[in-house]
Motif scaffolding. Structure first.
Motif, short mmCIF file in Angstrom:
data_model
loop_
_atom_site.label_atom_id
_atom_site.label_comp_id
_atom_site.label_asym_id
_atom_site.label_seq_id
_atom_site.Cartn_x
_atom_site.Cartn_y
_atom_site.Cartn_z
N ILE A 118 -4.88 14.03 -16.54
CA ILE A 118 -5.45 12.87 -15.35
C ILE A 118 -4.00 11.98 -16.07
N ALA A 119 -4.00 10.91 -14.76
CA ALA A 119 -2.82 10.03 -14.84
C ALA A 119 -3.26 9.24 -15.03
N VAL A 120 -2.80 7.73 -15.43
CA VAL A 120 -2.89 6.60 -15.64
C VAL A 120 -1.38 5.39 -15.13
N LEU A 121 -2.19 4.77 -14.53
CA LEU A 121 -1.20 3.80 -13.36
C LEU A 121 -1.28 2.61 -13.24
N ASN A 122 -0.45 1.72 -14.15
CA ASN A 122 -0.92 0.03 -13.79
C ASN A 122 -2.49 -0.22 -14.71
N GLY A 123 -3.28 0.66 -15.96
CA GLY A 123 -3.92 0.72 -16.38
C GLY A 123 -5.17 1.76 -15.37
N LYS A 124 -5.12 1.89 -14.51
CA LYS A 124 -5.97 2.56 -13.91
C LYS A 124 -5.99 4.35 -13.49
N LEU A 125 -7.35 4.86 -13.83
CA LEU A 125 -6.96 6.24 -13.13
C LEU A 125 -6.91 6.92 -12.45
N ILE A 126 -6.01 7.58 -12.36
CA ILE A 126 -5.84 8.58 -10.59
C ILE A 126 -5.94 10.08 -10.70
N GLU A 127 -7.28 10.16 -10.01
CA GLU A 127 -7.68 11.50 -9.79
C GLU A 127 -6.83 11.73 -8.56
N GLU A 128 -7.86 13.01 -7.99
CA GLU A 128 -7.30 14.37 -6.89
C GLU A 128 -7.91 13.47 -5.71
N LEU A 129 -8.71 12.94 -6.01
CA LEU A 129 -9.39 11.80 -4.33
C LEU A 129 -8.06 10.55 -4.12
N HIS A 130 -7.78 9.72 -5.17
CA HIS A 130 -6.67 8.85 -5.05
C HIS A 130 -5.64 9.72 -4.76
N ILE A 131 -5.09 10.86 -5.16
CA ILE A 131 -4.00 11.29 -4.56
C ILE A 131 -4.22 11.24 -2.94
N ARG A 139 -2.76 10.24 2.88
CA ARG A 139 -3.33 10.09 4.44
C ARG A 139 -2.15 8.16 4.09
N ILE A 140 -2.14 7.59 3.93
CA ILE A 140 -1.61 6.40 3.83
C ILE A 140 -0.40 6.94 4.22
N LEU A 141 0.25 7.37 3.55
CA LEU A 141 1.93 7.96 3.83
C LEU A 141 1.80 9.02 4.67
N ALA A 142 0.82 10.05 5.57
CA ALA A 142 1.32 10.24 6.43
C ALA A 142 1.38 9.46 7.89
N LEU A 143 0.02 7.92 7.48
CA LEU A 143 -0.07 7.06 8.46
C LEU A 143 1.21 6.40 8.60
N THR A 144 2.03 6.34 7.97
CA THR A 144 3.28 5.19 8.19
C THR A 144 4.21 5.64 8.56
N LYS A 145 4.08 7.47 8.87
CA LYS A 145 5.13 8.40 8.64
C LYS A 145 4.94 8.29 10.57
N GLU A 191 0.50 -0.97 0.27
CA GLU A 191 -0.03 -0.15 0.19
C GLU A 191 0.63 1.33 0.05
N VAL A 192 1.90 1.20 0.75
CA VAL A 192 2.91 2.14 0.80
C VAL A 192 3.26 2.66 -0.37
N ALA A 193 3.91 1.49 -1.23
CA ALA A 193 4.98 1.58 -2.63
C ALA A 193 3.16 2.12 -3.91
N GLU A 194 2.50 1.60 -3.49
CA GLU A 194 1.60 2.16 -4.29
C GLU A 194 1.04 3.73 -4.06
N ALA A 195 0.83 4.11 -3.09
CA ALA A 195 0.90 5.15 -2.91
C ALA A 195 1.88 6.38 -3.49
N ASN A 196 2.81 5.60 -3.31
CA ASN A 196 3.71 6.71 -3.26
C ASN A 196 4.40 6.32 -5.10
N GLU A 197 3.82 5.24 -5.66
CA GLU A 197 3.48 5.51 -6.94
C GLU A 197 2.67 6.29 -7.99
N GLU A 200 -5.70 9.98 -0.74
CA GLU A 200 -5.94 8.90 0.00
C GLU A 200 -4.59 8.60 0.60
N ALA A 201 -3.79 8.23 -0.74
CA ALA A 201 -2.61 8.07 -0.71
C ALA A 201 -1.37 9.13 0.03
#
Length: 295
Positions: free
Chosen positions: A259-272, A277-283, A238-244, A274-275
């Motif tokens: 827009i951005a696409v990663l591994n065939g999936k659309l990335i929008e601001e809402l995904h960023i 949040r995951i990195l902040a929690l990990t830290k 999850e951490v690796a994917e958040a960074n990616e 959440e990413a």
């Protein structure tokens, strides 16, 4: 909003009447503690338990968040509990069997009259059918309210239901509690898993709670801490994917793409969001892991 800098993956109940347990708490890997004066303490031990917890708080619990579950204000001990801990080193007051916004507002008023620290917050135990029907009012009751804590054992009792492996008996209450917490920016903690010799069931309960959106799980024994920490903390993948995702999104924006696409999936601001949040929690988790175990 939720304090991401404070992980609450594992929240362990500790009986205030047991001084050995309070001492042991300083060595455990729990993120937070609920030092209990209510269900875990017999009536004739309430006053002694109060003093035990006050003394333990003076020594401190290191990086662990230390909250105190007082007795209800409608009991012979509740008001004295609240007065005793209003100016203690507790991080929060955990109020049992909350069924109305007025209960939270009353505690907040009493804390102010006692000149309690402004950072002493309130956690509300949600453990009755009436509480579920008042979730919106409770969650929006006062700025000092920081968390909703599910008391599923009492809830199942009041429902005349049975504990089942998939928790079908509490699904509605669990979901509504998460919705209320998210609507008003509160932390929300899942109920306990009662079977100490059921590692598979504990794991299943943790995964279910995490998938539903809970921030962490309340626990009744130190042996349950590792499972809660593992499930409610972001995995390496999850951490690796958040960074990616963040990198791909930033590169897309820099290149002028909307827009951005990663591994065939659309990335929008809402995904960023959440990413991040995951990195902040990990830290936060890593920061606490590198903090000395006790004061």
């Amino acid at each position: 909003m939720i304090n991401i800098s404070r992980p609450r993956r594992s929240v362990l109940y500790m009986p205030g009447a047991n001084t050995r347990a309070l001492e042991k708490a300083r060595t455990l890997a729990a993120d937070s503690l609920i030092l209990d004066l209510e269900d875990a303490v017999a009536p004739d031990a309430k006053v002694m338990a109060r003093q035990n917890i006050l003394q333990a708080l003076e020594i401190g619990f290191g990086h662990r968040e230390a909250t105190v579950r007082i007795n209800g204000l409608n009991t012979p001990w509740g008001m004295d509990d609240l007065k005793a801990f209003a100016n203690s080193k507790a991080d929060a007051i955990v109020l049992p069997k909350v069924e109305s916004a007025q209960q939270i507002q009353t505690v907040a008023k009493l804390l102010k009259e006692s000149q309690a620290r402004p950072d002493l917050t309130i956690w509300a135990m949600i453990e009755t059918p009436k509480a579920i029907f008042q979730l919106t009012e409770i969650a929006n009751s006062h700025p000092l309210l920081e968390a909703l804590v599910l008391g599923t054992s009492d809830l199942v009792k009041d429902l005349h239901a049975r504990h089942t492996p998939h928790r079908v008996e509490t699904q509605t209450a669990l979901s509504l509690s998460v919705l209320a917490a998210r609507a008003f920016g509160l932390c929300v903690l899942d109920g306990v898993h009662l079977s100490l010799d059921d590692e598979k069931g504990l794991q299943q309960s943790c995964v279910q709670g995490r998938d539903m959106g809970f921030d962490g799980k309340t626990l009744i024994h130190p042996s349950q801490i590792a499972a809660a920490n593992a499930v409610f903390g972001p995995s390496a993948d999850e951490v690796a994917e958040a960074n990616e995702r963040i990198t791909a999104y930033e590169q897309a924006i820099a290149s002028g793409a909307g827009i951005a696409v990663l591994n065939g999936k659309l990335i929008e601001e809402l995904h960023i969001q959440e990413a991040k949040r995951i990195l902040a929690l990990t830290k936060a988790i890593h920061s606490f892991a590198n903090t000395p175990s006790s004061n």
